[in-house]
Design an enzyme around this catalytic site. Structure first.
Site: not given
Ligand code: ZN
Ligand code: FE
Ligand code: FE
Length: 292
Positions: A78, A187, A267
């Site tokens: 990332h 996401d 995450e």
């Molecule tokens: Zn986020």
């Molecule tokens: Fe993300």
């Molecule tokens: Fe991200």
């Protein structure tokens, strides 16, 4: 000592955002094994800025050997949050260009295939301006010779973020000459918060993704629950099963056939990744097969 064995199905690539503190990739791999995972995501440099730690200190060769041994594949990097390629400020934009250029070199040294980046924030200039600015940066950076995919992450619509809708992502891609190097990272928290109902109609979302961007560009999936409701346009990740998306929806997404072979990365807060992956895979530690 691994607490669980990674999934033996190579189509089920799942892992988490892990630390590279001290021993670099060795730390990342050890943490990944402790979750019974078979892929992972890292940040190679601090999100607080400063000079990047030399990538030659990440113990690449030893880590790759252990990964090979344990079937850990396709780790994701990332990009630093400090990069904003949409910035109207010259120094911020140039800093972003230089960091991304350097990150591509660093990740190619590691031999990984994916960099995920946030498209940027327009800080008042508007989406159209920002999209042009991002494309300008990517046209400066990409040569077409890259061996990796630069993946634009879909955002939650918070602040002045760019790349919230599939259309915005498609627009950026269409303006980049070497768009053959561009992929997309979805996401679940961001998409649901922005207003894509991935809970009740993930198939519909994928269909729209395919129509607008093309499913072949889907390279990475971030699997997060959300602390805020559908359409809230906030980016607050919740632990799996403890937010507005819920465990059943996230399980359906993780097991969706369109995601086969695509790294699914958690995450979520609190470093409870092992138990969360167990939940998503219907795995109990007692059941997990034990191997040497
Ligand atoms: Zn986020
Ligand atoms: Fe993300
Ligand atoms: Fe991200």
């Amino acid at each position: 000592m691994p607490q669980a064995t990674p999934p033996d199905n190579p189509d089920m690539l799942i892992g988490a955002n892990v630390s590279v503190a001290k021993t670099g990739l060795l730390a990342a791999v050890e943490e990944t094994l402790s979750y019974g995972a078979n892929t992972y995501m890292i940040y190679t440099r601090s999100n607080r800025g400063g000079k990047a730690r030399p990538i030659t200190e990440f113990h690449r060769d030893e880590a790759l050997r252990i990964m090979d041994e344990h079937g850990i594949v396709d780790p994701v990097v990332h990009l630093s949050y400090l990069v904003n390629l949409a910035s109207p400020k010259a120094d911020t934009w140039e800093y972003g260009v230089s960091v991304l250029r350097e990150e591509i070199e660093r990740v190619e040294y590691l031999g990984f295939r994916y960099i995920v980046m946030h498209p940027g924030s327009h800080v008042g200039e508007g989406q159209a301006y920002a999209i042009g600015r991002i494309a300008e940066a990517l046209n400066d950076i990409l040569t077409g010779e890259e061996k990796l995919w630069l993946c634009l992450e879909t955002m939650a619509g918070d602040g002045s973020k760019v790349g919230n809708s599939l259309e915005e992502i498609a627009e950026i891609i269409s303006r980049v000459h070497h768009h053959e190097r561009l992929g997309v990272c979805i996401d679940t928290c961001h998409n649901y918060s922005y207003g894509y109902d991935v809970v009740n109609d993930f198939d519909g979302f994928l269909q729209r993704f395919d129509d607008i961007i093309g499913l072949e560009r889907l390279k990475v999936v971030h699997v997060n629950d959300s602390k805020t409701p559908f359409g809230s346009r906030k980016d607050r990740h919740a632990n799996i099963g403890e937010g507005s998306l819920g465990l059943e929806a996230l399980k359906r997404i993780v097991h969706h056939e369109a995601l086969r072979g695509i790294p699914r990365i958690l995450e979520t807060p609190g470093q409870r990744y092992g138990e969360e992956i167990d939940l998503l895979l219907d795995r109990t530690r007692a059941q997990a097969p034990v191997t040497g």
